[in-house]
Motif scaffolding. Structure first.
Motif, PDB file in Angstrom:
ATOM      1  N   GLY A  81       0.822  -1.211   0.000  1.00 58.88           N
ATOM      2  CA  GLY A  81       0.000   0.000   0.000  1.00 58.88           C
ATOM      3  C   GLY A  81       0.855   1.260   0.000  1.00 58.88           C
ATOM      4  O   GLY A  81       1.884   1.324   0.651  1.00 58.88           O
ATOM      5  N   THR A  82       0.420   2.242  -0.757  1.00 57.90           N
ATOM      6  CA  THR A  82       1.131   3.521  -0.828  1.00 57.90           C
ATOM      7  C   THR A  82       0.111   4.651  -0.746  1.00 57.90           C
ATOM      8  O   THR A  82      -1.078   4.439  -0.962  1.00 57.90           O
ATOM      9  CB  THR A  82       1.903   3.664  -2.155  1.00 57.90           C
ATOM     10  N   VAL A  83       0.619   5.831  -0.436  1.00 56.43           N
ATOM     11  CA  VAL A  83      -0.213   7.033  -0.451  1.00 56.43           C
ATOM     12  C   VAL A  83       0.409   7.978  -1.472  1.00 56.43           C
ATOM     13  O   VAL A  83       1.597   8.302  -1.380  1.00 56.43           O
ATOM     14  CB  VAL A  83      -0.262   7.709   0.939  1.00 56.43           C
ATOM     15  N   PRO A  84      -0.368   8.409  -2.459  1.00 60.24           N
ATOM     16  CA  PRO A  84       0.183   9.333  -3.454  1.00 60.24           C
ATOM     17  C   PRO A  84       0.728  10.601  -2.792  1.00 60.24           C
ATOM     18  O   PRO A  84       0.202  11.061  -1.771  1.00 60.24           O
ATOM     19  CB  PRO A  84      -1.023   9.659  -4.341  1.00 60.24           C
ATOM     20  N   LYS A  85       1.761  11.160  -3.383  1.00 61.33           N
ATOM     21  CA  LYS A  85       2.351  12.396  -2.836  1.00 61.33           C
ATOM     22  C   LYS A  85       1.455  13.600  -3.112  1.00 61.33           C
ATOM     23  O   LYS A  85       1.336  14.487  -2.269  1.00 61.33           O
ATOM     24  CB  LYS A  85       3.738  12.599  -3.432  1.00 61.33           C
ATOM     25  N   ALA A  86       0.848  13.626  -4.300  1.00 64.78           N
ATOM     26  CA  ALA A  86      -0.053  14.735  -4.619  1.00 64.78           C
ATOM     27  C   ALA A  86      -1.356  14.526  -3.851  1.00 64.78           C
ATOM     28  O   ALA A  86      -1.895  13.422  -3.809  1.00 64.78           O
ATOM     29  CB  ALA A  86      -0.324  14.788  -6.123  1.00 64.78           C
ATOM     30  N   ALA A  93      -6.931  10.150   4.059  1.00 66.23           N
ATOM     31  CA  ALA A  93      -8.292  10.067   4.603  1.00 66.23           C
ATOM     32  C   ALA A  93      -9.144   9.089   3.785  1.00 66.23           C
ATOM     33  O   ALA A  93      -9.908   8.298   4.349  1.00 66.23           O
ATOM     34  CB  ALA A  93      -8.937  11.448   4.625  1.00 66.23           C
ATOM     35  N   LYS A  94      -9.029   9.135   2.478  1.00 62.59           N
ATOM     36  CA  LYS A  94      -9.799   8.253   1.606  1.00 62.59           C
ATOM     37  C   LYS A  94      -9.456   6.792   1.870  1.00 62.59           C
ATOM     38  O   LYS A  94     -10.331   5.941   2.038  1.00 62.59           O
ATOM     39  CB  LYS A  94      -9.529   8.609   0.134  1.00 62.59           C
ATOM     40  N   LEU A  95      -8.174   6.470   1.906  1.00 67.27           N
ATOM     41  CA  LEU A  95      -7.741   5.090   2.096  1.00 67.27           C
ATOM     42  C   LEU A  95      -8.073   4.594   3.505  1.00 67.27           C
ATOM     43  O   LEU A  95      -8.468   3.435   3.685  1.00 67.27           O
ATOM     44  CB  LEU A  95      -6.248   4.959   1.785  1.00 67.27           C
ATOM     45  N   GLU A  96      -7.961   5.461   4.499  1.00 70.51           N
ATOM     46  CA  GLU A  96      -8.353   5.089   5.859  1.00 70.51           C
ATOM     47  C   GLU A  96      -9.860   4.841   5.914  1.00 70.51           C
ATOM     48  O   GLU A  96     -10.321   3.913   6.575  1.00 70.51           O
ATOM     49  CB  GLU A  96      -7.946   6.168   6.865  1.00 70.51           C
ATOM     50  N   GLY A  97     -10.627   5.654   5.216  1.00 69.08           N
ATOM     51  CA  GLY A  97     -12.071   5.442   5.144  1.00 69.08           C
ATOM     52  C   GLY A  97     -12.410   4.088   4.530  1.00 69.08           C
ATOM     53  O   GLY A  97     -13.353   3.416   4.969  1.00 69.08           O
ATOM     54  N   ASN A  98     -11.645   3.690   3.518  1.00 71.66           N
ATOM     55  CA  ASN A  98     -11.858   2.368   2.908  1.00 71.66           C
ATOM     56  C   ASN A  98     -11.604   1.264   3.923  1.00 71.66           C
ATOM     57  O   ASN A  98     -12.373   0.300   4.023  1.00 71.66           O
ATOM     58  CB  ASN A  98     -10.935   2.168   1.702  1.00 71.66           C
TER      59      ASN A  98
END
Length: 143
Positions: A81-86, A93-98
């Motif tokens: 899993g990664t979080v985009p830099k932009a 927040a979106k990925l945590e919501g998922n």
């Protein structure tokens, strides 16, 4: 939190093409299950348990077994899993919501007497199928 604009037209184009259903790993797993004689429902919403708009990737309603094949990016795989830099804050927040939704939906299913199996997209399709077949057939999986 409203969706921020894409960081570039290229990113926007790529993200629009990302599917949430019938992914490569899901299709491979379904083909192996079908070849083993198992029949299932795809993108199933049980009638007796309210999971909202969510669906079960692969369901065996008669056995009350729900199978989820989670994408590493969208579901926050601890390995890939990664979080985009932009727009990083929005994506976090979106990925945590998922992840929170996954926990909630799976809890509702378990409370409704469903057996829930969850796998990551990077797991071997053959291994995932062995685990599913063993659960469905009560550990009687034969090669």
């Amino acid at each position: 939190m409203s969706r921020p604009p894409a960081s570039s037209p290229t990113v926007s184009s790529v993200m629009r093409k990302v599917g949430s259903r019938n992914t490569g790993p899901e299709i491979a797993i379904r083909q192996f299950l079908f070849a083993r004689g198992l029949r299932y429902r795809v993108q199933y919403r049980p009638g007796d348990v309210d999971i909202g708009r969510a669906t079960i990737d692969i369901a065996f309603p008669g056995k009350r077994v729900a199978v989820f094949i989670d994408g590493c990016f969208w579901h926050g795989c601890p390995v890939h899993g990664t979080v985009p830099k932009a727009n990083a804050d929005w994506w976090r927040a979106k990925l945590e919501g998922n992840r929170v939704r996954d926990i909630r939906v799976r809890g509702i299913l378990r409370d409704g007497s469903w057996d829930v199996l969850a796998f990551w997209e990077h797991e071997s399709a053959e291994g995932v199928v062995r685990a599913i077949v063993a659960r469905i057939r009560g550990g009687t999986e034969r090669g």
